[in-house]
Design an enzyme around this catalytic site. Structure first.
Site, mmCIF file in Angstrom:
data_model
loop_
_atom_site.group_PDB
_atom_site.id
_atom_site.type_symbol
_atom_site.label_atom_id
_atom_site.label_comp_id
_atom_site.label_asym_id
_atom_site.label_seq_id
_atom_site.Cartn_x
_atom_site.Cartn_y
_atom_site.Cartn_z
ATOM 1 N N CYS A 162 0.797 -1.223 0.000
ATOM 2 C CA CYS A 162 0.000 0.000 0.000
ATOM 3 C C CYS A 162 0.832 1.276 0.000
ATOM 4 O O CYS A 162 0.287 2.371 0.026
ATOM 5 C CB CYS A 162 -0.956 -0.019 1.175
ATOM 6 S SG CYS A 162 -2.033 -1.451 1.113
ATOM 7 N N PHE A 199 2.563 -3.248 4.005
ATOM 8 C CA PHE A 199 3.038 -4.504 4.565
ATOM 9 C C PHE A 199 4.498 -4.706 4.184
ATOM 10 O O PHE A 199 4.911 -4.401 3.061
ATOM 11 C CB PHE A 199 2.229 -5.682 4.011
ATOM 12 C CG PHE A 199 0.920 -5.938 4.696
ATOM 13 C CD1 PHE A 199 0.550 -5.263 5.832
ATOM 14 C CD2 PHE A 199 0.052 -6.888 4.177
ATOM 15 C CE1 PHE A 199 -0.655 -5.512 6.459
ATOM 16 C CE2 PHE A 199 -1.168 -7.155 4.789
ATOM 17 C CZ PHE A 199 -1.522 -6.466 5.931
ATOM 18 N N GLU A 259 0.781 6.333 13.466
ATOM 19 C CA GLU A 259 1.062 7.401 12.514
ATOM 20 C C GLU A 259 0.983 8.763 13.192
ATOM 21 O O GLU A 259 1.836 9.631 12.977
ATOM 22 C CB GLU A 259 0.092 7.349 11.336
ATOM 23 C CG GLU A 259 0.386 8.417 10.279
ATOM 24 C CD GLU A 259 -0.534 8.351 9.081
ATOM 25 O OE1 GLU A 259 -0.194 8.939 8.042
ATOM 26 O OE2 GLU A 259 -1.606 7.717 9.181
ATOM 27 N N HIS A 300 -9.621 1.881 1.286
ATOM 28 C CA HIS A 300 -8.172 1.755 1.102
ATOM 29 C C HIS A 300 -7.889 1.208 -0.295
ATOM 30 O O HIS A 300 -8.131 0.028 -0.576
ATOM 31 C CB HIS A 300 -7.605 0.829 2.174
ATOM 32 C CG HIS A 300 -6.118 0.846 2.263
ATOM 33 N ND1 HIS A 300 -5.316 1.445 1.326
ATOM 34 C CD2 HIS A 300 -5.270 0.320 3.192
ATOM 35 C CE1 HIS A 300 -4.051 1.292 1.663
ATOM 36 N NE2 HIS A 300 -4.000 0.614 2.798
ATOM 37 N N HIS A 313 -2.098 8.481 6.028
ATOM 38 C CA HIS A 313 -2.374 7.125 5.549
ATOM 39 C C HIS A 313 -3.680 6.634 6.185
ATOM 40 O O HIS A 313 -4.531 6.084 5.494
ATOM 41 C CB HIS A 313 -1.209 6.209 5.912
ATOM 42 C CG HIS A 313 -1.306 4.837 5.323
ATOM 43 N ND1 HIS A 313 -1.451 4.611 3.975
ATOM 44 C CD2 HIS A 313 -1.284 3.609 5.909
ATOM 45 C CE1 HIS A 313 -1.507 3.307 3.745
ATOM 46 N NE2 HIS A 313 -1.414 2.686 4.908
ATOM 47 N N LYS A 343 -9.289 7.947 3.064
ATOM 48 C CA LYS A 343 -9.826 6.585 3.082
ATOM 49 C C LYS A 343 -11.133 6.476 3.857
ATOM 50 O O LYS A 343 -11.842 5.472 3.718
ATOM 51 C CB LYS A 343 -8.783 5.630 3.672
ATOM 52 C CG LYS A 343 -7.518 5.487 2.825
ATOM 53 C CD LYS A 343 -6.524 4.539 3.464
ATOM 54 C CE LYS A 343 -5.226 4.432 2.687
ATOM 55 N NZ LYS A 343 -4.396 5.655 2.799
#
Length: 514
Positions: free
Chosen positions: A265, A500, A416, A441, A405, A436
């Site tokens: 992502c 990831f 974050e 996402h 994010h 998002k």
């Protein structure tokens, strides 16, 4: 940072113990979406406080501390913050790029989204706080424990892809071709214009986290059910992750640097960062860059359900994506494509291009920690943000907008925020929102779509809200633009994406000034 903001699909999840390959290695036991406890942020650089170092500001400039007086509420006034930014720039912050050959500007944008393929419509829907999340009807999801997503409907590639190819292509590549070609047209680089340009100096770098997932799944299904002779000849070409960039170049004749990056992502931001560096190094005049993804299909949804990464709010899908809210329970899948036309200032000026915004810099880093979990000290993210500002030639005090994010995962969202606080010691004038919350996402496409949202915020002076902010975490003290849009003049903006594997990426944008 995997896990930060829900990294790479941002769930701080651990897989159940399974054997990997033939080596018998196994992952740590699954711990669901439990937040990382006692999260502490490590220092950035050599500053023991953990803040971005200003290289001894105060020591070199004895008047600096006098400038940093506070008002009665303990916050810096706007004038004092401006003064601090000026002093910080003068003393320690690197200078912005001045060479027009190395300055990178944005001259076009294109997208495919849950709100359609028109840029203004997309951003207006965001400003209105409209949710694009709904029940899945592309396939029968009635037996799935998660039955909703930011599914794109009524998508049309007419005028961009011929009918024969359109029927064969995976949606991942259809979205890429339409977004890429729309971006080129937006930059006044249609086919007739391109024919008269040096196309060896124009490259394509559109990445994807998952690739042609439908094409891959169909190929495997054919193999299992009918045998290898029934596998489509398009199985491999339409599955591999580089095909979006390749197909776009084939259709447009662009012969410059061409490849894809796949960092889950964080993909699209990695592509923007790499594309800009091709221009800075003189290897290209123009780069078509961004991300694309189409994973709202059985294998994609089922795979993330297996990770236990997704929200299960089936009874109220539009309320499911809720970054920073105490009742969040995982991210919501989305899809689409977001593409920017990045161009050297010199080249853009020569051809009289309309300059939308300026890309100032970016950075990439790795947590080097875990496949899906965030680092408890947040070092990967805070370091990445600090390095992006250094690359951009701006001080932390100049940044007043963060497109986060923010995937709506328990550990990721807070991690974050904590990293942001470590870099930006005073966040009183910073606004931070989560795109998002409305579109879900987009995985590998997320950074591209959010870069467009960031640039539209710069252009319009309006920030879209983060919706579903009903019960915000107490630790989130930064203004998240909750539920209603806000007017805000953006000075410098950053857009964060994490994936990831611990992949972190940050890009920096600002209004263009000659």
């Amino acid at each position: 940072m995997a896990g930060v903001a829900g990294a790479a699909c941002s769930s701080n999840v651990l897989f159940r113990s399974r054997e990997v390959g033939n080596h018998g290695a196994s992952m740590a036991p699954y711990n669901g979406l439990r937040p990382v406890e006692n999260m502490q942020m490590a220092p950035t650089g050599s500053n023991p406080s953990g803040s971005v170092s200003t290289s001894g500001v105060g020591k070199e400039n004895p008047d600096y501390n006098n400038v940093l007086t506070h008002d009665s509420n303990g916050k810096l006034s706007s004038k004092l913050r401006t003064a601090r930014a000026m002093v910080s720039q003068t003393v320690s912050a690197p200078k912005r790029e001045k060479d027009p050959k190395k300055r990178v500007v944005i001259t076009g944008m294109g997208l495919v989204s849950v709100f359609g393929s028109d840029i203004d419509t997309f951003y207006n829907k965001l400003l209105e706080g409209e949710s694009g999340i709904s029940l899945i009807d592309r396939f029968d999801a009635s037996s799935f424990s998660v039955r909703f997503a930011g599914q794109i409907r009524d998508f049309s590639s007419k005028g961009y892809i011929d009918g024969k190819n359109d029927r064969r292509l995976d949606d991942c590549w259809r979205y890429c071709l339409v977004a890429g070609k729309r971006a080129l047209v937006d930059a006044n680089l249609g086919s007739e214009v391109l024919e008269n340009m040096d196309r060896t100096r124009i490259g394509v770098l559109v990445g994807t986290g998952m690739g042609g997932l439908t094409a891959f799944s169909s190929g495997v299904e054919s193999l299992v059910q009918k045998g290898y002779k029934k596998i489509s000849p398009f199985f491999i070409p339409y599955s591999i992750t580089n095909m979006g960039s390749a197909l776009l170049a084939i259709d447009t004749g662009l012969m410059g640097p061409n490849y894809s990056i796949s960092t889950a992502c964080a993909t699209a931001n990695y592509c923007l960062y790499a594309a800009a560096n091709h221009i800075r190094r003189g290897e290209a005049d123009i780069m078509v860059a961004g991300g694309t993804e189409a994973a709202v299909m059985p294998t994609g949804v089922g795979g993330f359900i297996a990770c236990r990464a997704l929200s299960q709010r089936n009874e109220d899908p539009k309320k499911a994506s809720r970054p920073w809210d105490k009742d969040r329970d995982g991210f919501v899948m989305g899809e689409g494509s977001g593409v920017l036309i990045m161009e050297s200032l010199e080249h853009a000026m020569k051809r009289g291009a309309n300059i939308i915004a300026e890309y100032l810099g970016g950075a990439a880093s790795c947590d080097a920690h875990h496949m899906t979990n965030p680092r408890s000290d947040g070092l990967g993210v805070s370091t990445c943000i600090a390095k992006s500002l250094e690359d951009a030639g701006v001080s932390p005090e100049e940044v007043n907008y963060v497109n986060a994010h923010a995937t709506s995962t328990l550990a990721g969202d807070l991690a974050e925020v904590n990293a942001i606080k470590k870099v930006f010691k005073d966040t009183s004038e910073i606004k931070m929102n989560g795109t998002k919350s409305m579109i879900g996402h987009g995985l590998g496409a997320a950074g591209g779509l959010e870069a467009i949202a960031t640039i539209k915020a710069i252009n319009t002076g309006w920030l879209h809200p983060t919706i579903n902010q009903d019960n915000i975490e107490l630790d989130v003290t930064i203004d998240t633009v909750p539920n209603v849009k806000k007017q805000h003049e953006v000075n410098v903006a950053i857009s964060n994406s994490f994936g990831f594997g611990g992949h972190n990426s940050v890009v920096v944008f600002a209004p263009f000034t000659p």
